[in-house]
Design a protein around this motif. Structure first.
Motif, PDB file in Angstrom:
ATOM      1  N   GLU A 334       0.829  -1.195   0.000  1.00  0.00           N
ATOM      2  CA  GLU A 334       0.000   0.000   0.000  1.00  0.00           C
ATOM      3  C   GLU A 334       0.870   1.254   0.000  1.00  0.00           C
ATOM      4  O   GLU A 334       1.867   1.328   0.726  1.00  0.00           O
ATOM      5  CB  GLU A 334      -0.909   0.009   1.223  1.00  0.00           C
ATOM      6  N   VAL A 335       0.484   2.242  -0.788  1.00  0.00           N
ATOM      7  CA  VAL A 335       1.246   3.484  -0.856  1.00  0.00           C
ATOM      8  C   VAL A 335       1.230   4.197   0.492  1.00  0.00           C
ATOM      9  O   VAL A 335       2.241   4.770   0.919  1.00  0.00           O
ATOM     10  CB  VAL A 335       0.679   4.398  -1.964  1.00  0.00           C
ATOM     11  N   LEU A 336       0.086   4.160   1.187  1.00  0.00           N
ATOM     12  CA  LEU A 336       0.019   4.823   2.497  1.00  0.00           C
ATOM     13  C   LEU A 336       0.982   4.186   3.484  1.00  0.00           C
ATOM     14  O   LEU A 336       1.619   4.881   4.287  1.00  0.00           O
ATOM     15  CB  LEU A 336      -1.419   4.765   3.033  1.00  0.00           C
ATOM     16  N   VAL A 337       1.104   2.862   3.423  1.00  0.00           N
ATOM     17  CA  VAL A 337       2.073   2.180   4.298  1.00  0.00           C
ATOM     18  C   VAL A 337       3.487   2.600   3.931  1.00  0.00           C
ATOM     19  O   VAL A 337       4.340   2.826   4.804  1.00  0.00           O
ATOM     20  CB  VAL A 337       1.915   0.649   4.181  1.00  0.00           C
ATOM     21  N   LEU A 338       3.758   2.719   2.642  1.00  0.00           N
ATOM     22  CA  LEU A 338       5.087   3.141   2.195  1.00  0.00           C
ATOM     23  C   LEU A 338       5.405   4.547   2.679  1.00  0.00           C
ATOM     24  O   LEU A 338       6.527   4.824   3.138  1.00  0.00           O
ATOM     25  CB  LEU A 338       5.154   3.079   0.668  1.00  0.00           C
ATOM     26  N   ILE A 339       4.436   5.447   2.599  1.00  0.00           N
ATOM     27  CA  ILE A 339       4.652   6.821   3.056  1.00  0.00           C
ATOM     28  C   ILE A 339       4.987   6.842   4.544  1.00  0.00           C
ATOM     29  O   ILE A 339       5.914   7.542   4.978  1.00  0.00           O
ATOM     30  CB  ILE A 339       3.410   7.688   2.758  1.00  0.00           C
ATOM     31  N   ARG A 340       4.252   6.046   5.345  1.00  0.00           N
ATOM     32  CA  ARG A 340       4.543   5.995   6.790  1.00  0.00           C
ATOM     33  C   ARG A 340       5.927   5.398   7.030  1.00  0.00           C
ATOM     34  O   ARG A 340       6.693   5.870   7.884  1.00  0.00           O
ATOM     35  CB  ARG A 340       3.489   5.163   7.509  1.00  0.00           C
ATOM     36  N   ALA A 341       6.277   4.346   6.258  1.00  0.00           N
ATOM     37  CA  ALA A 341       7.571   3.691   6.452  1.00  0.00           C
ATOM     38  C   ALA A 341       8.728   4.609   6.088  1.00  0.00           C
ATOM     39  O   ALA A 341       9.794   4.555   6.704  1.00  0.00           O
ATOM     40  CB  ALA A 341       7.639   2.406   5.620  1.00  0.00           C
ATOM     41  N   CYS A 342       8.514   5.474   5.107  1.00  0.00           N
ATOM     42  CA  CYS A 342       9.581   6.386   4.683  1.00  0.00           C
ATOM     43  C   CYS A 342       9.668   7.625   5.563  1.00  0.00           C
ATOM     44  O   CYS A 342      10.676   8.354   5.504  1.00  0.00           O
ATOM     45  CB  CYS A 342       9.361   6.812   3.233  1.00  0.00           C
ATOM     46  N   ALA A 343       8.635   7.867   6.333  1.00  0.00           N
ATOM     47  CA  ALA A 343       8.618   9.007   7.254  1.00  0.00           C
ATOM     48  C   ALA A 343       8.928  10.312   6.529  1.00  0.00           C
ATOM     49  O   ALA A 343       9.748  11.126   6.977  1.00  0.00           O
ATOM     50  CB  ALA A 343       9.607   8.786   8.399  1.00  0.00           C
ATOM     51  N   THR A 344       8.296  10.499   5.370  1.00  0.00           N
ATOM     52  CA  THR A 344       8.482  11.735   4.618  1.00  0.00           C
ATOM     53  C   THR A 344       7.146  12.136   4.014  1.00  0.00           C
ATOM     54  O   THR A 344       6.147  11.415   4.140  1.00  0.00           O
ATOM     55  CB  THR A 344       9.551  11.561   3.531  1.00  0.00           C
ATOM     56  N   ASP A 345       7.114  13.285   3.365  1.00  0.00           N
ATOM     57  CA  ASP A 345       5.832  13.773   2.861  1.00  0.00           C
ATOM     58  C   ASP A 345       5.395  12.974   1.638  1.00  0.00           C
ATOM     59  O   ASP A 345       6.228  12.453   0.878  1.00  0.00           O
ATOM     60  CB  ASP A 345       5.939  15.259   2.513  1.00  0.00           C
ATOM     61  N   ALA A 347       4.234  13.781  -1.305  1.00  0.00           N
ATOM     62  CA  ALA A 347       4.683  14.253  -2.619  1.00  0.00           C
ATOM     63  C   ALA A 347       6.068  13.718  -2.949  1.00  0.00           C
ATOM     64  O   ALA A 347       6.351  13.327  -4.089  1.00  0.00           O
ATOM     65  CB  ALA A 347       4.672  15.777  -2.659  1.00  0.00           C
ATOM     66  N   THR A 348       6.945  13.695  -1.943  1.00  0.00           N
ATOM     67  CA  THR A 348       8.301  13.187  -2.160  1.00  0.00           C
ATOM     68  C   THR A 348       8.278  11.701  -2.485  1.00  0.00           C
ATOM     69  O   THR A 348       8.989  11.224  -3.380  1.00  0.00           O
ATOM     70  CB  THR A 348       9.157  13.433  -0.905  1.00  0.00           C
ATOM     71  N   VAL A 349       7.457  10.945  -1.768  1.00  0.00           N
ATOM     72  CA  VAL A 349       7.359   9.506  -2.014  1.00  0.00           C
ATOM     73  C   VAL A 349       6.810   9.237  -3.408  1.00  0.00           C
ATOM     74  O   VAL A 349       7.338   8.395  -4.149  1.00  0.00           O
ATOM     75  CB  VAL A 349       6.473   8.836  -0.945  1.00  0.00           C
ATOM     76  N   LEU A 350       5.753   9.955  -3.782  1.00  0.00           N
ATOM     77  CA  LEU A 350       5.142   9.735  -5.099  1.00  0.00           C
ATOM     78  C   LEU A 350       6.105  10.115  -6.220  1.00  0.00           C
ATOM     79  O   LEU A 350       6.172   9.436  -7.256  1.00  0.00           O
ATOM     80  CB  LEU A 350       3.853  10.539  -5.217  1.00  0.00           C
ATOM     81  N   ALA A 351       6.866  11.192  -6.032  1.00  0.00           N
ATOM     82  CA  ALA A 351       7.845  11.588  -7.048  1.00  0.00           C
ATOM     83  C   ALA A 351       8.938  10.533  -7.182  1.00  0.00           C
ATOM     84  O   ALA A 351       9.395  10.225  -8.290  1.00  0.00           O
ATOM     85  CB  ALA A 351       8.456  12.938  -6.690  1.00  0.00           C
ATOM     86  N   ALA A 352       9.350   9.965  -6.042  1.00  0.00           N
ATOM     87  CA  ALA A 352      10.370   8.911  -6.080  1.00  0.00           C
ATOM     88  C   ALA A 352       9.850   7.662  -6.778  1.00  0.00           C
ATOM     89  O   ALA A 352      10.575   7.007  -7.538  1.00  0.00           O
ATOM     90  CB  ALA A 352      10.819   8.577  -4.662  1.00  0.00           C
ATOM     91  N   LEU A 353       8.585   7.330  -6.527  1.00  0.00           N
ATOM     92  CA  LEU A 353       7.992   6.176  -7.202  1.00  0.00           C
ATOM     93  C   LEU A 353       7.925   6.398  -8.711  1.00  0.00           C
ATOM     94  O   LEU A 353       8.191   5.478  -9.498  1.00  0.00           O
ATOM     95  CB  LEU A 353       6.598   5.901  -6.646  1.00  0.00           C
ATOM     96  N   ASP A 354       7.589   7.608  -9.116  1.00  0.00           N
ATOM     97  CA  ASP A 354       7.552   7.925 -10.545  1.00  0.00           C
ATOM     98  C   ASP A 354       8.928   7.736 -11.177  1.00  0.00           C
ATOM     99  O   ASP A 354       9.054   7.191 -12.280  1.00  0.00           O
ATOM    100  CB  ASP A 354       7.074   9.358 -10.770  1.00  0.00           C
ATOM    101  N   ALA A 355       9.967   8.185 -10.461  1.00  0.00           N
ATOM    102  CA  ALA A 355      11.331   8.037 -10.981  1.00  0.00           C
ATOM    103  C   ALA A 355      11.715   6.563 -11.092  1.00  0.00           C
ATOM    104  O   ALA A 355      12.323   6.133 -12.081  1.00  0.00           O
ATOM    105  CB  ALA A 355      12.320   8.770 -10.078  1.00  0.00           C
ATOM    106  N   ALA A 356      11.340   5.767 -10.095  1.00  0.00           N
ATOM    107  CA  ALA A 356      11.667   4.338 -10.123  1.00  0.00           C
ATOM    108  C   ALA A 356      10.956   3.628 -11.262  1.00  0.00           C
ATOM    109  O   ALA A 356      11.525   2.725 -11.895  1.00  0.00           O
ATOM    110  CB  ALA A 356      11.294   3.702  -8.779  1.00  0.00           C
ATOM    111  N   VAL A 357       9.735   4.032 -11.542  1.00  0.00           N
ATOM    112  CA  VAL A 357       9.003   3.443 -12.667  1.00  0.00           C
ATOM    113  C   VAL A 357       9.673   3.815 -13.980  1.00  0.00           C
ATOM    114  O   VAL A 357       9.836   2.979 -14.881  1.00  0.00           O
ATOM    115  CB  VAL A 357       7.530   3.900 -12.651  1.00  0.00           C
TER     116      VAL A 357
END
Length: 364
Positions: A334-345, A347-357
């Motif tokens: 789950e993206v929400l779980v990932l956001i909590r695990a990364c302890a960051t905002d 937008a930063t997590v979603l941008a990083a996921l876009d880069a990884a894709v």
């Protein structure tokens, strides 16, 4: 019967240790349809795209080998990431055609403008020794050169179907793409018996905007197809294990799900992981019970780790941290779980996921 023998099959496309070829039924069927159209006098262009290791070159080789056995002239040219000969893949195709046939055999196929082809290879003289090399590159010679290449391929196609395999087209410069466009458009207006197979990467940073636009323009034409390769399915992985690993169908199905999860169905990763497992001391052979389950926890082969490290190196540290965390959560996390695990905002997590894709590290 043609009056000359076709050039030998390109040695680079005929490796000595080729692994089993599985899956790609839909893609193979599309290629067979294209070949039927070519044999009937048409021109077909197939763009085979995918991430590194997706099996683009292997699919092209399977198609080319099959049609070579049916009398086609198969020519292979490759683009390079380093600056090279202008129109490099086409120059390599011409060298195979002109150098692989008996001297003088293609004199009748060379057009009146054949001297322009000397800009790419001196092997033209094997068939037309009386030609005089054209003046230097000053002036607008490109149209004459393009016309000469297209005319030669069309003339050869009158005697034997022609297959040009253009590898790694994502590294092609604008001149090469313009020549491809010219050949595709010119050969569409007449009976040609020409099949062009183009392989290219679709993930950043290798993905080429110039090629993306060129494909979009050509895709409007009849006889232009796109085959974008996804990962092998669990069933296809099982087929590979039966063919390559000599496992029973039952045991192959047991391992296929795990191997599919670990490799994403990427044929290169699958092959390397299987070779590493089959050659390790945990592999006891199918006759003695097959591969222990604990083998799947083994470290990835060096070749796979190096490939992944190269991809990860393209990410900035923050993007890499998010990608590594996403990998730990696994497919379906789950993206929400990932956001909590990364302890960051977010937008930063979603941008990083876009880069990884974009870099082919995660599925979109």
């Amino acid at each position: 019967m043609a009056a000359w023998d076709a050039p030998p099959y390109p040695i680079r496309a005929a490796g000595a240790t080729i692994p089993a070829f599985v899956g790609r039924a839909a893609e193979t069927s599309a290629a067979e349809d294209a070949w039927a159209s070519v044999r009937a006098g048409g021109r077909q262009v197939i763009f085979i795209g995918g991430e590194p290791g997706a099996g683009k070159s292997r699919l092209a080789a399977e198609i080319a080998s099959a049609v070579y056995g049916q009398g086609a002239v198969v020519l292979l040219g490759t683009c390079s990431p380093e600056p090279g000969v202008p129109y490099q893949p086409f120059a390599e195709c011409l060298e195979q055609l002109l150098g692989g046939t008996r001297s003088g055999a293609l004199a009748g196929c060379l057009p009146d403008s054949a001297a322009e082809l000397l800009r790419l290879t001196p092997l033209v003289w094997r068939h037309r020794p009386e030609l005089v090399a054209p003046a230097g590159d000053g002036g607008d010679y490109r149209r004459e050169l393009f016309d000469a290449i297209a005319a030669l391929l069309l003339a050869v196609g009158e005697e034997r179907p022609v297959v040009c395999v253009l590898e790694d087209l994502h590294w092609a410069g604008q001149p090469t793409l313009q020549l491809l466009d010219h050949v595709a458009q010119r050969s569409a207006r007449t009976a040609s018996r020409l099949l062009v197979l183009c392989t290219h990467r679709t993930t950043a940073p290798d993905r080429s905007d110039d090629l993306t636009f060129a494909i979009a323009d050509l895709y409007r034409l009849d006889g232009v197809r796109r085959l974008d390769l996804a990962g092998l399915s669990v069933e296809e992985v099982a087929q590979y294990l039966v063919a390559e690993g000599r496992l029973s169908a039952r045991r192959a199905r047991e391992y296929a799900t795990v191997l599919r999860d670990q490799t994403g169905g990427n044929p290169f990763f699958l092959r390397e992981l299987w070779r590493d497992l089959a050659g390790s001391d945990v592999f006891t052979g199918a006759g003695a019970g097959g591969l222990p389950t604990r083998a799947f926890g083994a470290r990835a082969p060096v070749s796979v780790r190096d490939t992944l490290q190269r991809r990860l190196s393209r990410l900035v540290p923050g993007e890499r941290a998010v990608t590594e965390t996403a990998a730990v959560l696994g497919e379906g996390g789950e993206v929400l779980v990932l956001i909590r695990a990364c302890a960051t905002d977010p937008a930063t997590v979603l941008a990083a996921l876009d880069a990884a894709v974009r870099f082919g590290l995660l599925d979109g």
